[in-house]
Design a protein around this motif. Sequence first.
Motif, PDB file in Angstrom:
ATOM      1  N   VAL A  58       0.859  -1.185   0.000  1.00 23.45           N
ATOM      2  CA  VAL A  58       0.000   0.000   0.000  1.00 23.45           C
ATOM      3  C   VAL A  58       0.895   1.236   0.000  1.00 23.45           C
ATOM      4  N   ASP A  59       0.740   2.085  -1.007  1.00 26.88           N
ATOM      5  CA  ASP A  59       1.538   3.313  -1.110  1.00 26.88           C
ATOM      6  C   ASP A  59       0.597   4.507  -1.011  1.00 26.88           C
ATOM      7  N   VAL A  60       0.719   5.259   0.082  1.00 23.36           N
ATOM      8  CA  VAL A  60      -0.219   6.359   0.319  1.00 23.36           C
ATOM      9  C   VAL A  60       0.244   7.681  -0.298  1.00 23.36           C
ATOM     10  N   HIS A  61       1.246   7.622  -1.200  1.00 22.07           N
ATOM     11  CA  HIS A  61       1.760   8.880  -1.759  1.00 22.07           C
ATOM     12  C   HIS A  61       2.366   8.640  -3.137  1.00 22.07           C
ATOM     13  N   VAL A  62       1.541   8.822  -4.174  1.00 26.01           N
ATOM     14  CA  VAL A  62       2.043   8.739  -5.552  1.00 26.01           C
ATOM     15  C   VAL A  62       1.471   9.897  -6.367  1.00 26.01           C
ATOM     16  N   HIS A  63       2.137  10.172  -7.489  1.00 22.49           N
ATOM     17  CA  HIS A  63       1.674  11.189  -8.431  1.00 22.49           C
ATOM     18  C   HIS A  63       1.446  10.505  -9.780  1.00 22.49           C
ATOM     19  N   LEU A  64       0.194  10.523 -10.239  1.00 19.41           N
ATOM     20  CA  LEU A  64      -0.151   9.842 -11.490  1.00 19.41           C
ATOM     21  C   LEU A  64      -0.229  10.798 -12.688  1.00 19.41           C
ATOM     22  N   ARG A  65      -0.281  12.105 -12.430  1.00 19.86           N
ATOM     23  CA  ARG A  65      -0.086  13.142 -13.462  1.00 19.86           C
ATOM     24  C   ARG A  65      -1.237  13.281 -14.466  1.00 19.86           C
ATOM     25  N   GLU A  66      -2.290  12.487 -14.353  1.00 15.64           N
ATOM     26  CA  GLU A  66      -3.398  12.571 -15.309  1.00 15.64           C
ATOM     27  C   GLU A  66      -4.679  12.949 -14.589  1.00 15.64           C
ATOM     28  N   PRO A  67      -5.333  14.063 -15.046  1.00 14.88           N
ATOM     29  CA  PRO A  67      -5.091  14.862 -16.248  1.00 14.88           C
ATOM     30  C   PRO A  67      -4.069  15.979 -16.020  1.00 14.88           C
ATOM     31  N   GLY A  68      -3.562  16.466 -17.131  1.00  8.91           N
ATOM     32  CA  GLY A  68      -2.748  17.677 -17.105  1.00  8.91           C
ATOM     33  C   GLY A  68      -1.291  17.502 -17.453  1.00  8.91           C
ATOM     34  N   PHE A  69      -0.728  16.336 -17.102  1.00 10.86           N
ATOM     35  CA  PHE A  69       0.724  16.177 -17.268  1.00 10.86           C
ATOM     36  C   PHE A  69       1.056  14.781 -17.797  1.00 10.86           C
ATOM     37  N   CYS A 302       4.910   4.959   8.675  1.00 12.67           N
ATOM     38  CA  CYS A 302       4.922   4.111   7.484  1.00 12.67           C
ATOM     39  C   CYS A 302       5.914   4.662   6.472  1.00 12.67           C
ATOM     40  N   ILE A 303       6.133   3.874   5.424  1.00 14.71           N
ATOM     41  CA  ILE A 303       6.976   4.271   4.302  1.00 14.71           C
ATOM     42  C   ILE A 303       6.071   4.510   3.100  1.00 14.71           C
ATOM     43  N   ALA A 304       6.282   5.618   2.393  1.00 13.60           N
ATOM     44  CA  ALA A 304       5.544   5.930   1.174  1.00 13.60           C
ATOM     45  C   ALA A 304       6.528   6.441   0.133  1.00 13.60           C
ATOM     46  N   THR A 305       6.293   6.115  -1.134  1.00 11.03           N
ATOM     47  CA  THR A 305       7.345   6.351  -2.132  1.00 11.03           C
ATOM     48  C   THR A 305       7.463   7.796  -2.595  1.00 11.03           C
ATOM     49  N   ASP A 306       6.363   8.556  -2.610  1.00  7.16           N
ATOM     50  CA  ASP A 306       6.335   9.862  -3.287  1.00  7.16           C
ATOM     51  C   ASP A 306       6.784   9.700  -4.744  1.00  7.16           C
ATOM     52  N   HIS A 307       6.269   8.659  -5.392  1.00  5.18           N
ATOM     53  CA  HIS A 307       6.554   8.391  -6.807  1.00  5.18           C
ATOM     54  C   HIS A 307       6.206   9.629  -7.634  1.00  5.18           C
ATOM     55  N   ALA A 308       7.240  10.252  -8.227  1.00  3.80           N
ATOM     56  CA  ALA A 308       7.066  11.546  -8.909  1.00  3.80           C
ATOM     57  C   ALA A 308       7.763  11.523 -10.257  1.00  3.80           C
ATOM     58  N   PRO A 309       7.102  11.000 -11.276  1.00  4.28           N
ATOM     59  CA  PRO A 309       7.737  10.865 -12.588  1.00  4.28           C
ATOM     60  C   PRO A 309       7.835  12.189 -13.345  1.00  4.28           C
ATOM     61  N   HIS A 310       8.953  12.348 -14.045  1.00  2.00           N
ATOM     62  CA  HIS A 310       9.167  13.472 -14.961  1.00  2.00           C
ATOM     63  C   HIS A 310       9.813  12.935 -16.230  1.00  2.00           C
ATOM     64  N   THR A 311       9.826  13.740 -17.274  1.00  7.55           N
ATOM     65  CA  THR A 311      10.446  13.302 -18.523  1.00  7.55           C
ATOM     66  C   THR A 311      11.970  13.336 -18.404  1.00  7.55           C
ATOM     67  N   ASP A 312      12.620  12.538 -19.227  1.00  6.70           N
ATOM     68  CA  ASP A 312      14.092  12.522 -19.231  1.00  6.70           C
ATOM     69  C   ASP A 312      14.644  13.917 -19.523  1.00  6.70           C
ATOM     70  N   LYS A 313      14.016  14.601 -20.482  1.00  6.67           N
ATOM     71  CA  LYS A 313      14.498  15.930 -20.883  1.00  6.67           C
ATOM     72  C   LYS A 313      14.426  16.907 -19.709  1.00  6.67           C
ATOM     73  N   GLU A 314      13.332  16.864 -18.960  1.00  5.43           N
ATOM     74  CA  GLU A 314      13.180  17.775 -17.822  1.00  5.43           C
ATOM     75  C   GLU A 314      14.272  17.564 -16.772  1.00  5.43           C
ATOM     76  N   LYS A 315      14.614  16.292 -16.528  1.00  4.86           N
ATOM     77  CA  LYS A 315      15.551  15.985 -15.452  1.00  4.86           C
ATOM     78  C   LYS A 315      17.015  16.088 -15.879  1.00  4.86           C
ATOM     79  N   GLN A 316      17.252  16.480 -17.119  1.00  8.37           N
ATOM     80  CA  GLN A 316      18.629  16.634 -17.602  1.00  8.37           C
ATOM     81  C   GLN A 316      19.099  18.083 -17.566  1.00  8.37           C
TER      82      GLN A 316
END
Length: 428
Positions: A58-69, A302-316
């Motif tokens: 169970v992960d109580v902290h993720v970012h799915l980015r839809e809609p908008g990103f 508890c442990i939560a991931t804060d899964h926060a995806p970005h594009t490769d270009k943004e993170k470079q």
Amino acid sequence: MSDKILLVNGRRVQNDRLTRCELLIDDGKIAAIGEQVTGGEGVHRVDLHGNLVTPGLVDVHVHLREPGFTNKETIATGSAAAVHGGFTTIAAMANLNPTCDTPARFADQVERNKRAGQVKIIQYSPVTVGRKGKQAVDVEQQYQAGARLFSDDGAGIQDAGVVYDAMKQLAKRNLPLCDHAQDDQLSMGGVINAGPVAAKFSLPGMPAISETAQIARNLVIAQATGAHYHVCHVSTKESIDLIRHAKQMGVNVTCEVTPHHLLLADTDIAKDDAEFKMNPPLRRRIDQEACLVGLLDGTIDCIATDHAPHTDKEKQQGFLKSPNGIVGSETAFALLYTRFVKAKIFTLQQLVDWLSVKPQQIFNLPNVGLLRVGDPADIAVFDLAQPTKIKVDQFFSKGHNSPFVGDVVYGSTSRTYVDGRLVYSKEN
């Protein structure tokens, strides 16, 4: 194929011991569990080859980015990443465009999650209208639309009066305010933890007090209102000390820590590499150690991931220009198992609890995080014996932004079931 599935030759952890585990799935539910289970006629047998069987994480902290990103992530790719990491229930933050700050938008988002998701998705409502921090949402209306978790994550709520109003509303329904604790006036425009590492790379530093001061303020408001205050991604020793003291005083406060704040400190940053950029930033080694101590003594729940995806270009683009955050759904269990359980710093039982039982308990989530007869068959299976290397081409997430790429880990996911349906298999 039969609706009945018998998982044989597995192991589960009970009372800090690994014991033989067989588990019967029937009509999407756990029908039997024990050291030896008889499946009856027409059952489909699956040999787990001695792998670990746990409740779906169970992960109580993720970012799915839809809609908008959706260039960064979608509900489909984010939930695929979750099952690849053994997670069967995730809670999705509300930093979307548009955000789900009205009952109609909230209901639409829930439907969108159901249509596209492979896992059970609990949708956060924002705390404030438009996530702008100026006016609290109508909590009762959001509750009637199905909202049970509330957060403006990605931004701290600067106005104490708004927090007070929100907490008074939330307290009536015993609902949590899940807080990204950050005082913008004290964060100094920092992109990395303030200190010698920031100075080394000539980068603006974010002082620890930007987090701690906000937590101190909100703990006092929680005490006054009786609201459940949950601190997201706690990162500093002083913050953990404050929360520990508040718990002793009877304040209704819980908190989470991310894998990356347990695994890394700012001194691990060898160059201007934004794969190490997140908010809150990686802190001092003493803060990293305090996170572990806080977990072990129960201050951190508890442990939560804060899964926060970005594009490769943004993170470079380096620390100054890149967005905050790293992906975490697919690597959390294996990294923590390898670094801490194999090193005997904490136990396998503790790790499983922090990633399943504890999130269920602190947010009172129904029918998740446990392996019980009659519950939905949300199950994860992990290979503790075989080492694997973390590679970006194996990620199911759209995001590849992780400082752990190239690490060799144990505990990769071999199978994941949601409601008895196989949603991920390493063999496929």
